[in-house]
Design a protein around this motif. Sequence first.
Motif, short mmCIF file in Angstrom:
data_model
loop_
_atom_site.label_atom_id
_atom_site.label_comp_id
_atom_site.label_asym_id
_atom_site.label_seq_id
_atom_site.Cartn_x
_atom_site.Cartn_y
_atom_site.Cartn_z
N LEU A 116 0.84 -1.19 0.00
CA LEU A 116 0.00 0.00 0.00
C LEU A 116 0.88 1.24 0.00
CD1 LEU A 116 -2.77 1.42 0.32
CD2 LEU A 116 -2.43 1.23 2.80
N VAL A 117 0.63 2.14 -0.93
CA VAL A 117 1.37 3.40 -1.00
C VAL A 117 0.61 4.50 -0.28
CG1 VAL A 117 2.33 5.15 -2.52
CG2 VAL A 117 2.44 2.73 -3.17
N ALA A 118 -0.68 4.63 -0.62
CA ALA A 118 -1.51 5.67 -0.01
C ALA A 118 -2.96 5.26 -0.12
CB ALA A 118 -1.29 7.02 -0.70
N ARG A 119 -3.74 5.69 0.85
CA ARG A 119 -5.15 5.32 0.88
C ARG A 119 -5.95 6.46 1.48
NH1 ARG A 119 -5.78 0.14 4.09
NH2 ARG A 119 -5.05 1.52 5.76
N THR A 120 -7.12 6.72 0.92
CA THR A 120 -7.97 7.77 1.46
C THR A 120 -9.39 7.25 1.63
OG1 THR A 120 -8.80 10.02 1.11
CG2 THR A 120 -8.45 8.69 -0.85
N SER A 121 -10.02 7.64 2.71
CA SER A 121 -11.40 7.27 2.99
C SER A 121 -11.95 8.33 3.93
CB SER A 121 -11.47 5.89 3.66
OG SER A 121 -10.94 5.95 4.97
N ARG A 122 -13.20 8.14 4.35
CA ARG A 122 -13.78 9.10 5.29
C ARG A 122 -13.04 9.06 6.63
NH1 ARG A 122 -20.09 7.80 5.00
NH2 ARG A 122 -19.22 5.72 4.75
N ASP B 237 -3.81 7.60 4.74
CA ASP B 237 -2.64 6.87 5.22
C ASP B 237 -1.60 6.81 4.11
OD1 ASP B 237 -5.14 4.89 6.52
OD2 ASP B 237 -3.73 5.94 7.83
N TYR B 238 -0.35 6.89 4.50
CA TYR B 238 0.76 6.74 3.56
C TYR B 238 1.74 5.72 4.12
CZ TYR B 238 -0.73 11.23 1.54
OH TYR B 238 -1.45 12.24 0.97
N MET B 239 2.41 5.02 3.21
CA MET B 239 3.51 4.20 3.67
C MET B 239 4.64 5.12 4.10
SD MET B 239 4.95 2.65 0.05
CE MET B 239 6.06 1.54 0.87
N ASP B 240 5.44 4.67 5.05
CA ASP B 240 6.43 5.54 5.65
C ASP B 240 7.39 6.13 4.64
OD1 ASP B 240 6.79 3.66 8.79
OD2 ASP B 240 5.36 5.20 8.16
N SER B 241 7.81 5.36 3.66
CA SER B 241 8.86 5.81 2.75
C SER B 241 8.39 6.90 1.78
CB SER B 241 9.42 4.63 1.96
OG SER B 241 8.42 4.07 1.12
N VAL B 242 7.10 7.15 1.69
CA VAL B 242 6.63 8.17 0.76
C VAL B 242 6.05 9.39 1.49
CG1 VAL B 242 6.09 6.37 -0.92
CG2 VAL B 242 4.23 7.37 0.45
N LYS C 80 12.48 8.61 -6.24
CA LYS C 80 13.72 7.87 -6.05
C LYS C 80 13.69 6.59 -6.89
CE LYS C 80 13.78 9.36 -1.20
NZ LYS C 80 13.83 8.89 0.22
N PRO C 81 14.84 6.06 -7.22
CA PRO C 81 14.86 4.81 -7.99
C PRO C 81 14.06 3.69 -7.32
CG PRO C 81 17.03 5.81 -8.04
CD PRO C 81 16.20 6.63 -7.09
N GLU C 82 14.05 3.67 -6.02
CA GLU C 82 13.30 2.62 -5.31
C GLU C 82 11.79 2.80 -5.39
OE1 GLU C 82 15.79 4.50 -4.09
OE2 GLU C 82 15.42 5.05 -1.98
N ASP C 83 11.33 3.90 -5.95
CA ASP C 83 9.89 4.08 -6.20
C ASP C 83 9.45 3.40 -7.49
OD1 ASP C 83 10.25 7.44 -5.02
OD2 ASP C 83 9.37 5.75 -3.92
#
Length: 119
Positions: A47-53, A57-62, A85-88
């Motif tokens: 999971l990279v990012a998620r939005t809801s009511r 939430d974001y993963m720590d590295s982003v 970053k290359p790791e993205d």
Amino acid sequence: QVRLVESGGGLVQPGGSLRLSCTASGDGIHMNIMGWYRRTPGKERELVARTSRAGIDYMDSVKGRFTISVDNDKNMVFLDMTSLKPEDTGVYSCYGNVWTASTGSAGYWGQGTQVTVSS
């Protein structure tokens, strides 16, 4: 039938930016939870990012580099990525828990879009 279609991937140099878009289509849909996942070489899908009511939430590295946003009028969700970053590098997929009158709430995936960060 609900469909999620991503766009906006591509090749970008380290430190660059990209905007991913995901469009949800279908009759009378309502987006509940929308998120972006990615699969990078040698790793499970994450999971990279998620939005809801309930919030975002974001993963720590982003955190601090990526921003997820939603346009409910257009049934679109975006992922603005900066300081890449290359790791993205990976395949980014849109996920949505979408409600329709005919099917109720269900999960759907887009086909994925490739993001490559390289000089």
